[in-house]
Design a protein around this motif. Sequence first.
Motif, PDB file in Angstrom:
ATOM      1  N   ASN A  35       6.291  12.618 -24.391  1.00  0.00           N
ATOM      2  CA  ASN A  35       7.374  13.043 -23.509  1.00  0.00           C
ATOM      3  C   ASN A  35       6.944  14.183 -22.604  1.00  0.00           C
ATOM      4  OD1 ASN A  35       8.836  11.202 -24.993  1.00  0.00           O
ATOM      5  ND2 ASN A  35       9.986  12.731 -26.142  1.00  0.00           N
ATOM      6  N   ALA A  36       6.252  15.151 -23.187  1.00  0.00           N
ATOM      7  CA  ALA A  36       5.830  16.314 -22.411  1.00  0.00           C
ATOM      8  C   ALA A  36       4.803  15.926 -21.348  1.00  0.00           C
ATOM      9  CB  ALA A  36       5.254  17.380 -23.335  1.00  0.00           C
ATOM     10  N   ALA A  37       3.883  15.011 -21.695  1.00  0.00           N
ATOM     11  CA  ALA A  37       2.880  14.572 -20.728  1.00  0.00           C
ATOM     12  C   ALA A  37       3.539  13.852 -19.557  1.00  0.00           C
ATOM     13  CB  ALA A  37       1.864  13.658 -21.411  1.00  0.00           C
ATOM     14  N   SER A  38       4.522  13.003 -19.853  1.00  0.00           N
ATOM     15  CA  SER A  38       5.243  12.306 -18.785  1.00  0.00           C
ATOM     16  C   SER A  38       6.010  13.298 -17.923  1.00  0.00           C
ATOM     17  CB  SER A  38       6.211  11.275 -19.382  1.00  0.00           C
ATOM     18  OG  SER A  38       5.515  10.210 -19.989  1.00  0.00           O
ATOM     19  N   SER A  39       6.659  14.276 -18.559  1.00  0.00           N
ATOM     20  CA  SER A  39       7.411  15.280 -17.809  1.00  0.00           C
ATOM     21  C   SER A  39       6.497  16.105 -16.925  1.00  0.00           C
ATOM     22  CB  SER A  39       8.171  16.197 -18.769  1.00  0.00           C
ATOM     23  OG  SER A  39       9.136  15.478 -19.514  1.00  0.00           O
ATOM     24  N   ALA A  40       5.291  16.395 -17.409  1.00  0.00           N
ATOM     25  CA  ALA A  40       4.341  17.175 -16.615  1.00  0.00           C
ATOM     26  C   ALA A  40       3.939  16.423 -15.347  1.00  0.00           C
ATOM     27  CB  ALA A  40       3.115  17.509 -17.450  1.00  0.00           C
ATOM     28  N   ALA A  41       3.670  15.117 -15.493  1.00  0.00           N
ATOM     29  CA  ALA A  41       3.290  14.316 -14.327  1.00  0.00           C
ATOM     30  C   ALA A  41       4.432  14.248 -13.318  1.00  0.00           C
ATOM     31  CB  ALA A  41       2.890  12.916 -14.776  1.00  0.00           C
ATOM     32  N   LEU A  42       5.649  14.100 -13.812  1.00  0.00           N
ATOM     33  CA  LEU A  42       6.807  14.005 -12.926  1.00  0.00           C
ATOM     34  C   LEU A  42       7.110  15.347 -12.256  1.00  0.00           C
ATOM     35  CD1 LEU A  42       8.946  11.803 -15.295  1.00  0.00           C
ATOM     36  CD2 LEU A  42       8.237  11.124 -12.993  1.00  0.00           C
ATOM     37  N   ALA A  43       6.927  16.437 -13.009  1.00  0.00           N
ATOM     38  CA  ALA A  43       7.180  17.764 -12.445  1.00  0.00           C
ATOM     39  C   ALA A  43       6.213  18.080 -11.318  1.00  0.00           C
ATOM     40  CB  ALA A  43       7.079  18.825 -13.540  1.00  0.00           C
ATOM     41  N   ALA A  44       4.967  17.604 -11.436  1.00  0.00           N
ATOM     42  CA  ALA A  44       3.997  17.812 -10.361  1.00  0.00           C
ATOM     43  C   ALA A  44       4.400  17.043  -9.109  1.00  0.00           C
ATOM     44  CB  ALA A  44       2.611  17.380 -10.828  1.00  0.00           C
ATOM     45  N   ARG A  45       5.027  15.876  -9.294  1.00  0.00           N
ATOM     46  CA  ARG A  45       5.448  15.055  -8.148  1.00  0.00           C
ATOM     47  C   ARG A  45       6.773  15.539  -7.568  1.00  0.00           C
ATOM     48  NH1 ARG A  45       7.021  13.138  -4.365  1.00  0.00           N
ATOM     49  NH2 ARG A  45       6.990  10.986  -3.576  1.00  0.00           N
ATOM     50  N   VAL A 189       3.695  28.960 -12.159  1.00  0.00           N
ATOM     51  CA  VAL A 189       2.503  29.124 -12.983  1.00  0.00           C
ATOM     52  C   VAL A 189       1.273  29.174 -12.097  1.00  0.00           C
ATOM     53  CG1 VAL A 189       1.086  28.054 -14.779  1.00  0.00           C
ATOM     54  CG2 VAL A 189       3.577  27.957 -14.944  1.00  0.00           C
ATOM     55  N   ARG A 190       0.359  30.095 -12.395  1.00  0.00           N
ATOM     56  CA  ARG A 190      -0.907  30.146 -11.664  1.00  0.00           C
ATOM     57  C   ARG A 190      -1.779  28.945 -12.037  1.00  0.00           C
ATOM     58  NH1 ARG A 190      -0.255  35.659 -12.965  1.00  0.00           N
ATOM     59  NH2 ARG A 190      -1.477  35.404 -14.880  1.00  0.00           N
ATOM     60  N   ASP A 191      -2.317  28.279 -11.029  1.00  0.00           N
ATOM     61  CA  ASP A 191      -3.181  27.115 -11.209  1.00  0.00           C
ATOM     62  C   ASP A 191      -2.526  26.089 -12.146  1.00  0.00           C
ATOM     63  OD1 ASP A 191      -5.320  25.427 -11.062  1.00  0.00           O
ATOM     64  OD2 ASP A 191      -6.658  26.632 -12.319  1.00  0.00           O
ATOM     65  N   PRO A 192      -1.339  25.557 -11.774  1.00  0.00           N
ATOM     66  CA  PRO A 192      -0.591  24.686 -12.686  1.00  0.00           C
ATOM     67  C   PRO A 192      -1.325  23.406 -13.059  1.00  0.00           C
ATOM     68  CG  PRO A 192       0.346  24.622 -10.470  1.00  0.00           C
ATOM     69  CD  PRO A 192      -0.653  25.735 -10.485  1.00  0.00           C
ATOM     70  N   GLN A 193      -2.134  22.849 -12.131  1.00  0.00           N
ATOM     71  CA  GLN A 193      -2.851  21.610 -12.457  1.00  0.00           C
ATOM     72  C   GLN A 193      -3.814  21.796 -13.623  1.00  0.00           C
ATOM     73  OE1 GLN A 193      -2.403  22.727  -9.335  1.00  0.00           O
ATOM     74  NE2 GLN A 193      -0.959  21.155  -8.635  1.00  0.00           N
ATOM     75  N   ILE A 196      -1.068  23.863 -17.037  1.00  0.00           N
ATOM     76  CA  ILE A 196      -0.040  23.102 -17.754  1.00  0.00           C
ATOM     77  C   ILE A 196      -0.638  22.031 -18.672  1.00  0.00           C
ATOM     78  CG2 ILE A 196       1.862  21.465 -17.423  1.00  0.00           C
ATOM     79  CD1 ILE A 196       2.832  23.184 -15.139  1.00  0.00           C
ATOM     80  N   PRO A 197      -1.621  21.228 -18.224  1.00  0.00           N
ATOM     81  CA  PRO A 197      -2.209  20.241 -19.148  1.00  0.00           C
ATOM     82  C   PRO A 197      -2.850  20.874 -20.385  1.00  0.00           C
ATOM     83  CG  PRO A 197      -2.762  19.694 -16.885  1.00  0.00           C
ATOM     84  CD  PRO A 197      -2.149  21.059 -16.854  1.00  0.00           C
ATOM     85  N   ARG A 198      -3.286  22.141 -20.282  1.00  0.00           N
ATOM     86  CA  ARG A 198      -3.829  22.816 -21.466  1.00  0.00           C
ATOM     87  C   ARG A 198      -2.706  23.400 -22.325  1.00  0.00           C
ATOM     88  NH1 ARG A 198      -9.223  26.295 -19.781  1.00  0.00           N
ATOM     89  NH2 ARG A 198     -10.479  24.529 -19.038  1.00  0.00           N
ATOM     90  N   ALA A 199      -1.668  23.906 -21.659  1.00  0.00           N
ATOM     91  CA  ALA A 199      -0.599  24.593 -22.392  1.00  0.00           C
ATOM     92  C   ALA A 199       0.198  23.639 -23.272  1.00  0.00           C
ATOM     93  CB  ALA A 199       0.337  25.301 -21.410  1.00  0.00           C
ATOM     94  N   ILE A 200       0.451  22.419 -22.776  1.00  0.00           N
ATOM     95  CA  ILE A 200       1.318  21.499 -23.513  1.00  0.00           C
ATOM     96  C   ILE A 200       0.721  21.114 -24.868  1.00  0.00           C
ATOM     97  CG2 ILE A 200       2.241  19.150 -23.507  1.00  0.00           C
ATOM     98  CD1 ILE A 200       2.867  19.542 -20.534  1.00  0.00           C
TER      99      ILE A 200
END
Length: 399
Positions: A35-45, A189-193, A196-200
């Motif tokens: 769920n979090a991975a999907s939300s991360a991709a959608l939040a970037a878009r 967030v600084r450098d979100p790309q 965020i993939p590391r934080a989740i």
Amino acid sequence: MIGAGVFAAFAPAAAAAGAGLLIGLAVAGVIAYCNAASSAALAARYPRSGGTYVYGRERLGPWWGFTAGWGFVIGKTASCAAMAITFASYVTSEHATPLAVAAVAALTAVNCFGVTKTARLARLLLALTLAALAVVLAGIFGGGRLDVGHLGAVEQWTSGGLPGISQAAGLLFFAFAGYARIATMGEEVRDPQRTIPRAIPLALAIALVVYAVVGVGLLLVLGPARLATSAAPLADATEAGGLGGLAPAATAGAAVASLGALLALITGIGRTTLAMSRNGDLPGWLASVHPRHHVPHRAEAVLGLVVCVLVLTLDLRGAIGFSSFGVLVYYAIANASAFTLPPEQRRPPRWLAALGLVGCLTLAATLPWTSVLAGLAVFALGLLGRAIALARGTCRRGG
């Protein structure tokens, strides 16, 4: 993530699966990651406030967006009731319901004056919660009254079978609430790309380890049967381990975590209700913002009233089950939305979104039947209300 759920969700999970709740915990963690991975991709878009309410509208259509937003509102409203019940159950056993209602009324009033939980306060609450958990767990594991037989018997792991483990996973999913908020902070967030993939996965891993340690400790001291009937599991574990002097630490940790979560939930639900009202998906009068305090005071007042009604009518298991049903539907739509992203905008593989979608729907379907029926009824009510509102709007425009 690490908040009141760790103090509340293990008892109903033990009632569903016995010691198999530990398997359910792992299942809940895997689905939470999807769920979090999907939300991360959608939040970037779509870097806008509203979460899956926005994603569903953009990727699947307005009705799916409404369903996600409605699921969030009703699920998190039930979470408010669960937080209030958890707080009151740890503080007192004789007057828990009146105390829970009073807590809801007080924090609703606080929110209406524009006082919200900041990031600094969130860190303080987390520190106090972890300190309380550390003290209690040190006492439990150091007390010398652990019974390995509670985990060694096969029947303790298979008492509920696969349906019981799935139900336990759905109930324990409640304890992971908040993980996907990381994904919605791309603009801050600084450098979100990269971050965020590391934080989740890191945040999920830390929470999962903490929950596993708590779950094992509770099972070793109380056993599945006693844990299943406990209203305040960590406090009861300290008493059972001969360390009653540590019970106040468990009570303080539960109180701090529950009230902090309740305060944040009231704030978040009020803002989501505001957004849905402005889009015409909820009654327009809920979109009113107080001219002085700049908060959606009508939405938060109605929310406080509804939560008080839920506190008076639901027990903790019912509140957690209903909450999990609404939130699992919300994230099922998030995964379906992420599945439709084109390859260049979809960082996690498509199969991960598919796994999350199937997992959410499976856990939702295997929750206690009362929670499933109540959830379906409330979703039907919301969809019917939107259809009526759209029909009236069409008639007015046609006239």
